[in-house]
Design an enzyme around this catalytic site. Structure first.
Site, PDB file in Angstrom:
ATOM      1  N   GLU A   1       0.827  -1.207   0.000  1.00 48.60           N
ATOM      2  CA  GLU A   1       0.000   0.000   0.000  1.00 48.60           C
ATOM      3  C   GLU A   1       0.866   1.263   0.000  1.00 48.60           C
ATOM      4  OE1 GLU A   1      -3.013  -0.294  -0.679  1.00 48.60           O
ATOM      5  OE2 GLU A   1      -3.140  -2.442  -0.324  1.00 48.60           O
TER       6      GLU A   1
ATOM      7  N   ASP B   1       3.836  -4.404  -5.989  1.00 50.47           N
ATOM      8  CA  ASP B   1       4.472  -5.630  -5.491  1.00 50.47           C
ATOM      9  C   ASP B   1       5.992  -5.493  -5.522  1.00 50.47           C
ATOM     10  OD1 ASP B   1       1.996  -6.793  -5.168  1.00 50.47           O
ATOM     11  OD2 ASP B   1       2.104  -7.998  -6.990  1.00 50.47           O
TER      12      ASP B   1
END
Length: 477
Positions: free
Chosen positions: A128, A197
């Site tokens: 995030e 990611d």
């Protein structure tokens, strides 16, 4: 609630816009021209207020403190430049976490239930933070602007064809254009997820965690929900595919072995959350006892059992359950806070006060301990002392609606009516209800009419809130 309520859907749609490009946004690029970092900051705070006003949150000080400190720790090794972060802990047992423009980090209570280790939890938070550092929201607006003209032209052509009698052909053209746009949005979303990611893995390793936790959590979630007709929101907003898992697995394996996998502190927080979502304290106690029977050395289960016993009114049993934990680690904040909670519930206020005083010498800046001290003062009827302690707490937590809510309650009990209205105004402003916030300051001004300086300060604050409301409404048009 107020005039901003209809904008919630508009803002939610803005936050869900497609994103694109793996190049980092730079000063003066298209995304920065559309939405500046300061505009993102303002937009994020506006959205946070709307969210707080319409979604239940968890007010547990220990959980809030853990989320805040853990994410700030991750942010130190992240690429996030603007670290004016704000947090919201949502009262939902479903797994989810999100990042909104301007440094807003949201966490569902359910994340603690699904992330079985601290490294898995940290992998979600690092992901995030990567969305924030790459400014995916602003870049999504830039992508939407580029798509808008050709998409509208194609749809217009379809509408014209349908109006001219082409019928199904025109409708098919409209449908295919919409399908193409949706597919493009999904492509942008996949690019963002892959980028988050990749950058999240780097951050995870720099922060000292095991990067393999990220693909491990993805794999477990995919197995668990592979055939579910309605997967959790996290998998809808963060779609997991075999290729994404393989990519994160390959990248994680490039790092050396080692790194933090778990911590007792995280498992204690998991125990707190699981108790929140258990149907009854008795069922929670039964589950924790079963865990202890399998592993008597599982301190997190013993801690959870003690909390369940306190909640169920079994004070004698809770004291016996807590004793081995306190003997083993006499200065652990969570164990001591559980004992303080038990002492207050048992009306043993002097031992609770002594324990709080001792712990505050060790952890003077601990929010959960400061809150426990205020709770004890309220139990002792020391309302004026509680008010002063809350004023001190506001210096470190000026944007916490839970604190302002309690400030209003305590000021009301102490007879500070003007301060009560001022505190209510700050609370309402933080939950996006500017109409009520401004009205509360009207009440305060009337009460302060004989005190020119105080009335002037209240009036100045009211004008600030009115300007904030005007700016937010203009921004969301």
């Amino acid at each position: 609630m107020n005039v901003l309520r209809p904008t919630l859907l508009t803002l939610a749609c803005l936050l869900a816009l497609p994103t694109t490009a793996s190049d980092l946004p730079s000063l003066g690029d298209a995304s920065s021209a559309l939405v500046s970092p300061q505009q993102e900051h303002q937009l994020g705070r506006a959205w946070l207020g709307l969210l707080r006003g319409q979604v239940s949150q968890l007010s547990d000080p220990q959980l809030k403190d853990f989320v805040e400190t853990s994410v700030y720790r991750l942010s130190e090794t992240s690429e996030v430049q603007d670290r004016r972060l704000e947090f919201v802990l949502l009262d939902s047992p479903q797994i989810n976490a999100f990042a909104a423009p301007g440094g807003i980090i949201g966490v569902n209570g359910g994340l603690f239930l699904y992330a079985q280790t601290e490294a898995e939890y940290a992998s979600v938070m690092a992901h995030e933070l990567a969305h924030l550092s790459q400014r995916h929201f602003a870049r999504g607006l830039e992508a939407q602007q580029r798509m808008q003209v050709p998409m509208m032209a194609a749809m217009l052509a379809g509408i014209v064809a349908a109006a001219a009698g082409a019928g199904d052909v025109g409708i098919a053209a409209i449908a295919s254009t919409q399908a193409a746009a949706i597919q493009e949005q999904r492509r942008f979303s996949r690019q963002n997820e892959q980028e988050a990611d990749r950058i999240g893995l780097v951050n995870l390793e720099k922060a000292g965690f095991d990067p393999r936790a990220m693909p491990s959590m993805f794999e477990r979630l995919m197995r668990q929900y592979r055939y579910d007709r309605k997967p959790p929101e996290f998998l809808l907003t963060h779609p997991v595919s075999e290729s994404r898992i393989a990519d994160t697995r390959n990248r994680a394996e490039q790092y050396g072995a080692g790194g933090i996998k778990d911590s007792l502190r995280y498992q204690l927080m998991r125990a707190r959350v699981s108790l929140i979502y258990e149907d009854t304290p008795g069922l929670a106690a039964k589950r924790f006892r079963s865990m202890l029977e399998e592993n008597p050395k599982l301190d997190a289960a013993r801690y959870g059992l003690a909390l369940a016993q306190i909640k169920g009114g079994q004070h004698k049993q809770a004291r016996e359950t807590l004793q081995p934990l306190l003997q083993k680690t006499p200065n652990d904040p969570s164990y001591n806070l559980a004992q303080i909670e038990l002492d207050i519930a048992s009306n043993q206020l002097d031992p609770a006060q002594s324990r709080i005083a001792r712990l505050l010498t060790l952890y003077p800046n601990s929010y959960p301990l400061q809150q426990a001290r205020i709770d004890l003062m309220m139990k002792q009827g020391r309302v004026d002392d509680a008010e002063r302690a809350l004023d001190d707490l506001l210096k470190s937590r000026p944007k916490d609606p839970d604190v302002w809510y309690l400030v209003a309650e305590v000021r009301g009990l102490s007879g500070n009516t003007i301060g009560l209205h001022q505190a209510r105004a700050e609370y309402f402003a933080l939950v996006g209800d500017f109409d009520q916030a401004i009205e509360q300051l009207d009440f305060a001004k009337r009460r302060a009419s004989n005190n020119f300086q105080l009335a002037s300060r209240i009036d100045a604050r009211q004008r600030e809130l009115m300007e904030d409301q005007r700016m937010i409404e203009q921004m969301l048009r």
